[in-house]
Every structure is written in C-alpha cells, then in structure tokens.
Scaffold this motif. Structure first.
Motif, PDB file in Angstrom:
ATOM      1  N   ILE A  21       0.845  -1.202   0.000  1.00 51.19           N
ATOM      2  CA  ILE A  21       0.000   0.000   0.000  1.00 51.19           C
ATOM      3  C   ILE A  21       0.875   1.244   0.000  1.00 51.19           C
ATOM      4  O   ILE A  21       0.621   2.201  -0.738  1.00 51.19           O
ATOM      5  N   GLN A  22       1.924   1.236   0.822  1.00 50.65           N
ATOM      6  CA  GLN A  22       2.813   2.392   0.893  1.00 50.65           C
ATOM      7  C   GLN A  22       3.587   2.599  -0.408  1.00 50.65           C
ATOM      8  O   GLN A  22       3.840   3.740  -0.802  1.00 50.65           O
ATOM      9  N   VAL A  23       3.946   1.535  -1.077  1.00 48.95           N
ATOM     10  CA  VAL A  23       4.664   1.670  -2.350  1.00 48.95           C
ATOM     11  C   VAL A  23       3.763   2.312  -3.392  1.00 48.95           C
ATOM     12  O   VAL A  23       4.166   3.249  -4.091  1.00 48.95           O
ATOM     13  N   VAL A  24       2.542   1.844  -3.496  1.00 47.37           N
ATOM     14  CA  VAL A  24       1.609   2.387  -4.500  1.00 47.37           C
ATOM     15  C   VAL A  24       1.259   3.833  -4.175  1.00 47.37           C
ATOM     16  O   VAL A  24       1.334   4.716  -5.040  1.00 47.37           O
ATOM     17  N   PHE A  25       0.874   4.094  -2.919  1.00 53.57           N
ATOM     18  CA  PHE A  25       0.522   5.470  -2.555  1.00 53.57           C
ATOM     19  C   PHE A  25       1.726   6.394  -2.632  1.00 53.57           C
ATOM     20  O   PHE A  25       1.588   7.572  -2.944  1.00 53.57           O
ATOM     21  N   GLY A  26       2.918   5.875  -2.335  1.00 51.93           N
ATOM     22  CA  GLY A  26       4.127   6.695  -2.435  1.00 51.93           C
ATOM     23  C   GLY A  26       4.353   7.218  -3.839  1.00 51.93           C
ATOM     24  O   GLY A  26       4.757   8.363  -4.036  1.00 51.93           O
ATOM     25  N   TYR A  27       4.080   6.388  -4.818  1.00 55.32           N
ATOM     26  CA  TYR A  27       4.219   6.815  -6.211  1.00 55.32           C
ATOM     27  C   TYR A  27       3.258   7.966  -6.514  1.00 55.32           C
ATOM     28  O   TYR A  27       3.643   8.985  -7.097  1.00 55.32           O
ATOM     29  N   TYR A  28       2.000   7.805  -6.121  1.00 55.79           N
ATOM     30  CA  TYR A  28       1.010   8.845  -6.411  1.00 55.79           C
ATOM     31  C   TYR A  28       1.241  10.111  -5.596  1.00 55.79           C
ATOM     32  O   TYR A  28       1.014  11.222  -6.083  1.00 55.79           O
ATOM     33  N   ILE A  29       1.730   9.965  -4.385  1.00 57.16           N
ATOM     34  CA  ILE A  29       2.039  11.146  -3.573  1.00 57.16           C
ATOM     35  C   ILE A  29       3.212  11.910  -4.175  1.00 57.16           C
ATOM     36  O   ILE A  29       3.208  13.144  -4.201  1.00 57.16           O
ATOM     37  N   ALA A  30       4.202  11.193  -4.687  1.00 54.36           N
ATOM     38  CA  ALA A  30       5.338  11.862  -5.331  1.00 54.36           C
ATOM     39  C   ALA A  30       4.886  12.647  -6.551  1.00 54.36           C
ATOM     40  O   ALA A  30       5.338  13.769  -6.789  1.00 54.36           O
ATOM     41  N   ARG A  31       3.972  12.081  -7.314  1.00 60.40           N
ATOM     42  CA  ARG A  31       3.448  12.808  -8.474  1.00 60.40           C
ATOM     43  C   ARG A  31       2.616  14.009  -8.045  1.00 60.40           C
ATOM     44  O   ARG A  31       2.640  15.059  -8.687  1.00 60.40           O
ATOM     45  N   TRP A  32       1.851  13.847  -6.966  1.00 61.51           N
ATOM     46  CA  TRP A  32       0.976  14.914  -6.477  1.00 61.51           C
ATOM     47  C   TRP A  32       1.784  16.090  -5.932  1.00 61.51           C
ATOM     48  O   TRP A  32       1.378  17.240  -6.055  1.00 61.51           O
ATOM     49  N   SER A  33       2.948  15.822  -5.340  1.00 59.76           N
ATOM     50  CA  SER A  33       3.714  16.881  -4.700  1.00 59.76           C
ATOM     51  C   SER A  33       4.670  17.594  -5.656  1.00 59.76           C
ATOM     52  O   SER A  33       5.408  18.471  -5.229  1.00 59.76           O
ATOM     53  N   ARG A  34       4.663  17.241  -6.917  1.00 61.47           N
ATOM     54  CA  ARG A  34       5.470  17.960  -7.901  1.00 61.47           C
ATOM     55  C   ARG A  34       4.717  19.189  -8.372  1.00 61.47           C
ATOM     56  O   ARG A  34       3.518  19.285  -8.245  1.00 61.47           O
ATOM     57  N   GLY A  35       5.465  20.118  -8.942  1.00 59.40           N
ATOM     58  CA  GLY A  35       4.815  21.269  -9.538  1.00 59.40           C
ATOM     59  C   GLY A  35       5.145  22.561  -8.827  1.00 59.40           C
ATOM     60  O   GLY A  35       6.116  22.657  -8.081  1.00 59.40           O
ATOM     61  N   ASP A  36       4.306  23.553  -9.050  1.00 58.28           N
ATOM     62  CA  ASP A  36       4.551  24.891  -8.514  1.00 58.28           C
ATOM     63  C   ASP A  36       4.333  24.978  -7.003  1.00 58.28           C
ATOM     64  O   ASP A  36       4.920  25.811  -6.350  1.00 58.28           O
ATOM     65  N   ARG A  37       3.442  24.148  -6.471  1.00 58.50           N
ATOM     66  CA  ARG A  37       3.108  24.220  -5.047  1.00 58.50           C
ATOM     67  C   ARG A  37       3.367  22.867  -4.376  1.00 58.50           C
ATOM     68  O   ARG A  37       2.438  22.150  -4.040  1.00 58.50           O
ATOM     69  N   PRO A  38       4.631  22.524  -4.138  1.00 58.66           N
ATOM     70  CA  PRO A  38       4.927  21.204  -3.581  1.00 58.66           C
ATOM     71  C   PRO A  38       4.458  21.036  -2.138  1.00 58.66           C
ATOM     72  O   PRO A  38       4.298  19.921  -1.680  1.00 58.66           O
ATOM     73  N   LEU A  39       4.234  22.126  -1.411  1.00 58.11           N
ATOM     74  CA  LEU A  39       3.785  22.005  -0.023  1.00 58.11           C
ATOM     75  C   LEU A  39       2.268  21.991   0.103  1.00 58.11           C
ATOM     76  O   LEU A  39       1.744  21.832   1.206  1.00 58.11           O
TER      77      LEU A  39
END
Length: 99
Positions: A21-39
């Motif tokens: 679960i952590q591996v799968v969610f980690g991938y999506y969280i990494a994608r979500w935290s990219r961009g102009d507003r990483p925080l």
C-alpha cells in the motif's frame, strides 16, 4: 500494542500488508507533490495526521484484551496504512520542497 496483547507476528503481518500500500501510494504522492506548489499536499495532510495521532492514543487506551478479533486486526491494518500514508505525504513534500 505488544504489551497490550498484540503478538509480534500479528504486528509483522500488519506491516506485510501495509508495505505494498505504501509503495503504491508513495508513487502517487510523489506525483501529487510535484509542480509549482509542492507544499500544498503537506497542508492537506496536516489535519488528518493530527486526527490519526489522537485516534491512535484512543485506540491504545481502549485496546481490547486478547484474543484480538479478525475485524479489529483488519481495522488496525487499515488505520496504520492510512496514518502512514499521511506521514508519507509530509515526508515526500518536505523532500520536494528541499530539493
């Protein structure tokens, strides 16, 4: 929880279920935290993380006596997975912000 009656092998099994679960969610969280507003995801995960910390204290306080039912064990696995996902959002956002 081990002192309250949860066996070490049960806790190891919870971690075994939690890892994919952590591996799968980690991938999506990494994608979500990219961009102009990483925080931005960090702010979203702040309140759930506080709630999970409070609920973890309540669960430990009201922990049932052994033997633990399969339903309660499934609840513990789900609760741990969701709490660790909130922690993972904070960690990943901190890493993205510092790079």
């Amino acid at each position: 929880m081990v002192e309250k009656g949860l066996g070490k092998e049960d806790f190891a099994m919870a971690v075994l279920f939690d890892f994919p679960i952590q591996v799968v969610f980690g991938y999506y969280i990494a994608r979500w935290s990219r961009g102009d507003r990483p925080l931005h995801p960090w702010i979203w995960a702040f309140w759930p993380r506080l709630v999970f910390a409070f609920l973890a204290a309540v669960i430990l306080w009201k922990f049932p006596s052994p033997p633990i039912t399969a339903g309660f064990f499934a609840f513990l696995v789900l609760f741990r997975s969701l709490g660790e996902t909130a922690r993972l959002v904070h960690w990943r956002c901190d890493q993205g912000y510092n790079i």
